[in-house]
Design an enzyme around this catalytic site. Structure first.
Site, short mmCIF file in Angstrom:
data_model
loop_
_atom_site.label_atom_id
_atom_site.label_comp_id
_atom_site.label_asym_id
_atom_site.label_seq_id
_atom_site.Cartn_x
_atom_site.Cartn_y
_atom_site.Cartn_z
N HIS A 8 -5.55 11.82 32.04
CA HIS A 8 -4.73 12.86 31.42
C HIS A 8 -5.57 13.69 30.46
O HIS A 8 -5.52 14.93 30.46
CB HIS A 8 -3.56 12.24 30.64
N GLU B 272 -4.43 7.34 31.20
CA GLU B 272 -4.45 8.17 30.00
C GLU B 272 -5.79 8.89 29.86
O GLU B 272 -5.84 10.04 29.41
CB GLU B 272 -4.19 7.31 28.75
N ASP C 165 -3.03 12.00 23.90
CA ASP C 165 -3.45 11.20 25.05
C ASP C 165 -4.80 10.53 24.85
O ASP C 165 -5.05 9.46 25.41
CB ASP C 165 -3.48 12.05 26.32
N GLU D 16 5.09 8.33 24.73
CA GLU D 16 5.25 8.52 26.17
C GLU D 16 6.57 9.18 26.54
O GLU D 16 6.65 9.91 27.53
CB GLU D 16 5.17 7.16 26.89
N GLU E 146 3.71 9.24 32.44
CA GLU E 146 4.18 8.84 31.12
C GLU E 146 5.53 8.14 31.19
O GLU E 146 5.80 7.20 30.43
CB GLU E 146 4.28 10.07 30.18
N HIS F 38 4.72 4.66 32.19
CA HIS F 38 4.06 3.96 31.08
C HIS F 38 5.10 3.54 30.04
O HIS F 38 5.07 2.41 29.53
CB HIS F 38 3.02 4.86 30.41
N TYR G 101 -6.71 17.96 30.59
CA TYR G 101 -6.55 19.05 29.63
C TYR G 101 -7.84 19.86 29.51
O TYR G 101 -7.81 21.09 29.44
CB TYR G 101 -6.11 18.52 28.27
#
Length: 345
Positions: A121, A118, A88, A185, A219, A222, A125
């Site tokens: 994203h 992104e 990502d 994706e 995703e 996307h 994490y």
């Protein structure tokens, strides 16, 4: 191959409606009511409607539960977060690079929206890891992408294609980078997603799984947007629409499926509740879906239906009924004003 030039911010002598996605003319003034591809407006609207931020997801129970996971589950958790971060992070960059060279301002806007998501994203994490483990393990997880041999082999082709576009921004390399973006994706994440959904259906790490669901939903959209832009760009440039290029795409899909299967058998081997043969079928099923979105034929005719039926409760599907996460009994989505909901501990 003609090298594309970085698009100027404004070119008042050019028309507002772009004459081409790459290598065309456009003023830089974006009028959403005067687009070369009007449905690109709907693509952006759909992506924008999915807005969320990581710190809106309550991680309170996950903080308590992580230490109760089996060692195999903890190891897989950290490795898969490392994989997702590895993929990502560059997605933000590749979307911005495509934006730099597209002469269609609506595509530029879509790519900016994708890049922003992104980036979130990737932030999510770090947010998850900071919630459930110490700094040393967080750092190790983020080192996975450049130290784990299985992961490095798995990602070697996407690294090559993305870097080739960065070094030599031609139309062909732009098309190839979009093929790999749809692969990333729509295929590369899915054994990892399955791991978190499997935890959730066993009432484990539901906060993390909820966040993964939002990422998964993004995703999917996307992938839809990039595949539509790819098909439009290829139609504008029929010289690249050759049997050789089609075979290149099929070969990349076959290779990617092989690598995803190897990765899934490596990272999920000791995880109770996931059938690795079923996982292999699901990967091939996802590959077929992404090929259809690119306008190509399926390569795994025996996997036209989803063999992993249980995962449907956790995944938004473009062509199926969308899941309302607020109605799922197995997960809860709670907005909290304090980081990770620590005040609830």
């Amino acid at each position: 191959m003609e090298t594309l030039t970085r698009v100027k911010v404004l070119e008042p002598a050019h028309p507002n409606k772009s004459t081409a996605i790459f290598g065309g003319k456009a003023s830089g003034i974006l009028n959403w009511n005067d687009l070369a591809y009007p449905h690109f407006h709907n693509l952006r609207q759909t992506i924008r409607s999915l807005f969320w931020t990581a710190n809106e997801v309550d991680m309170t129970q996950d903080v308590k539960q992580f230490s109760t996971l089996t060692k195999a589950e903890q190891d897989a958790f950290l490795k898969i977060i490392g994989l997702l971060a590895t993929l990502d992070g560059p997605q933000t960059t590749i979307a911005m690079k495509i934006a730099d060279y597209t002469t269609d301002p609506s595509v530029k806007s879509i790519m900016a929206t994708i890049a922003d998501q992104e980036s979130e994203h990737n932030h999510s994490y770090a947010y998850v890891l900071s919630s459930v483990t110490d700094l040393a393990k967080q750092m190790k997880s983020f080192e996975m992408g450049r130290t784990d041999e299985v992961l490095m082999r798995r990602n070697s082709r996407i690294v090559k294609v993305y870097n080739e576009f960065a070094a030599q921004p031609t139309i062909e390399n732009a098309l190839k980078s979009m093929v790999y973006t749809t692969l990333l994706e729509g295929l590369f994440f899915y054994s990892g997603f399955a791991f978190f959904y499997n935890l959730a259906r066993n009432q484990k790490m539901v906060g993390t799984s909820t966040m993964i669901s939002y990422i998964n939903r993004d995703e999917l959209q996307h992938g839809k947007a990039i595949s539509d832009i790819f098909r439009a760009a290829l139609a504008e440039n029929p010289a690249y629409n050759t049997d050789a290029f089609t075979e290149w795409i099929y070969e990349q899909f076959k290779h990617s499926v092989e690598q995803e299967i190897i990765w899934s058998r490596y990272v999920l081997v000791d995880i109770a509740g996931i059938d690795l043969d079923e996982m292999e079928g699901y990967i091939k099923y996802r590959s077929n879906k992404m090929l259809r979105m690119l306008g190509l034929s399926e390569i795994y005719p025996e996997f036209t239906d989803n063999p992993m039926k249980w995962i449907r409760a956790y995944v938004d599907n473009i062509d199926d009924t969308k899941t309302d996460f607020f109605e799922q009994k197995s997960r809860q989505y709670v907005k909290t004003s304090d980081l990770n909901g620590f005040d609830d501990l």
